[in-house]
Design an enzyme around this catalytic site. Structure first.
Site, PDB file in Angstrom:
ATOM      1  N   LYS A 180      -4.918  -4.847  -9.074  1.00  0.00           N
ATOM      2  CA  LYS A 180      -3.565  -4.775  -8.545  1.00  0.00           C
ATOM      3  C   LYS A 180      -2.571  -5.171  -9.636  1.00  0.00           C
ATOM      4  CE  LYS A 180      -5.351  -6.024  -4.041  1.00  0.00           C
ATOM      5  NZ  LYS A 180      -5.920  -4.688  -3.932  1.00  0.00           N
ATOM      6  N   TYR A 184       0.843  -1.199   0.000  1.00  0.00           N
ATOM      7  CA  TYR A 184       0.000   0.000   0.000  1.00  0.00           C
ATOM      8  C   TYR A 184       0.879   1.249   0.000  1.00  0.00           C
ATOM      9  CZ  TYR A 184      -3.716  -3.105   1.820  1.00  0.00           C
ATOM     10  OH  TYR A 184      -4.622  -4.114   2.010  1.00  0.00           O
ATOM     11  N   HIS A 211      -6.282   1.874  -1.422  1.00  0.00           N
ATOM     12  CA  HIS A 211      -6.261   0.454  -1.774  1.00  0.00           C
ATOM     13  C   HIS A 211      -4.824   0.029  -2.083  1.00  0.00           C
ATOM     14  CE1 HIS A 211     -10.646  -0.097  -2.100  1.00  0.00           C
ATOM     15  NE2 HIS A 211     -10.666   1.131  -2.598  1.00  0.00           N
TER      16      HIS A 211
END
Length: 242
Positions: free
Chosen positions: A193, A148, A156
């Protein structure tokens, strides 16, 4: 994947309270209070006061443990987190189950005996932490860590991290087959991600003691899924009629 802040004002709050400053406060607080953690299994238990509890939560070290003691708060630290506070920041002392304090070298051997890949995982963890990334377990996403930009309450995670040994890429059993690559990349894409693979190169120095870490280096690779849909030519009336 870009940075995805949680709500209005989250980015401004993160800029006003940089993670480096929070960790510095935690380091000072733990040092002054002469804190001791207890090595228990594959984690370290730490009793924290009110100030340290706030700082541990703000800096994202460990997980709070619910107990019947109202005036005390316990935290469960991963081996990587505990060794980072002990070895890299020098603000935490750790005792074994025999209640004897462990030196960095003894603690290194203890943790390595509990998990063979600890040296590689610790190097990856410290590599990201020293750059002020918040590093948490990635087990819920099928990876080793998630990273993070700041506290998870504000942003996020951006990276799903896999750790590979430069000398033995099969050490943690990942990315040995193309199907594993494909599944991992698809999963990362579905949760917004980027897959970050950290190759730990020991350069022939082994892992006898934590001093070996100075000889290691980390190679970073991001892996993304190429989509032909994103690279197609823009359709115009002229091209579509041909």
């Amino acid at each position: 994947m870009g940075t995805r802040w949680k709500g209005k004002g989250a980015e401004a709050k993160a800029l006003a309270e940089p993670m480096s400053g929070i960790i510095s406060q935690l380091q000072s607080s733990l040092t002054h209070s002469d804190c001791h953690g207890l090595l228990s299994g594959c984690s370290v238990l730490l009793e924290a006061g009110a100030e340290q509890t706030k700082l541990l939560i703000r800096s994202c070290f460990g997980q709070p443990i619910i107990t019947a003691e109202k005036d005390k708060q316990w935290f469960q630290l991963s081996m990587e987190e505990a060794f980072y506070l002990c070895h890299s920041l020098g603000c935490l002392k750790i005792v074994g189950e025999d209640n004897q304090r462990r030196t960095d070298e003894e603690l290194w051997q203890d943790m390595k005996s509990k998990r063979e890949t600890f040296p590689d995982f610790y190097m990856a963890y410290s590599h990201l932490r020293v750059k002020n990334w918040v590093v948490r377990s990635g087990s819920q996403y099928g990876v080793d860590f998630v990273a993070y930009r700041h506290h998870p309450a504000l942003v996020h995670s951006e990276y799903a991290v896999l750790v590979l040994s430069g000398e033995n890429e099969n050490a943690n059993g990942r990315l040995r087959a193309w199907s594993d690559f494909h599944c991992t990349i698809r999963l990362c894409g579905s949760v917004a991600k980027t897959l970050l693979v950290l190759h730990i190169n020991k350069n022939g120095h082994g892992s006898l003691s934590p001093s070996c870490l100075e000889k290691y280096n980390v190679e970073e690779r991001t892996i993304t899924r190429w989509s032909a849909e994103q690279c197609r030519e823009v359709q115009t009336p002229e091209t579509s009629s041909k």
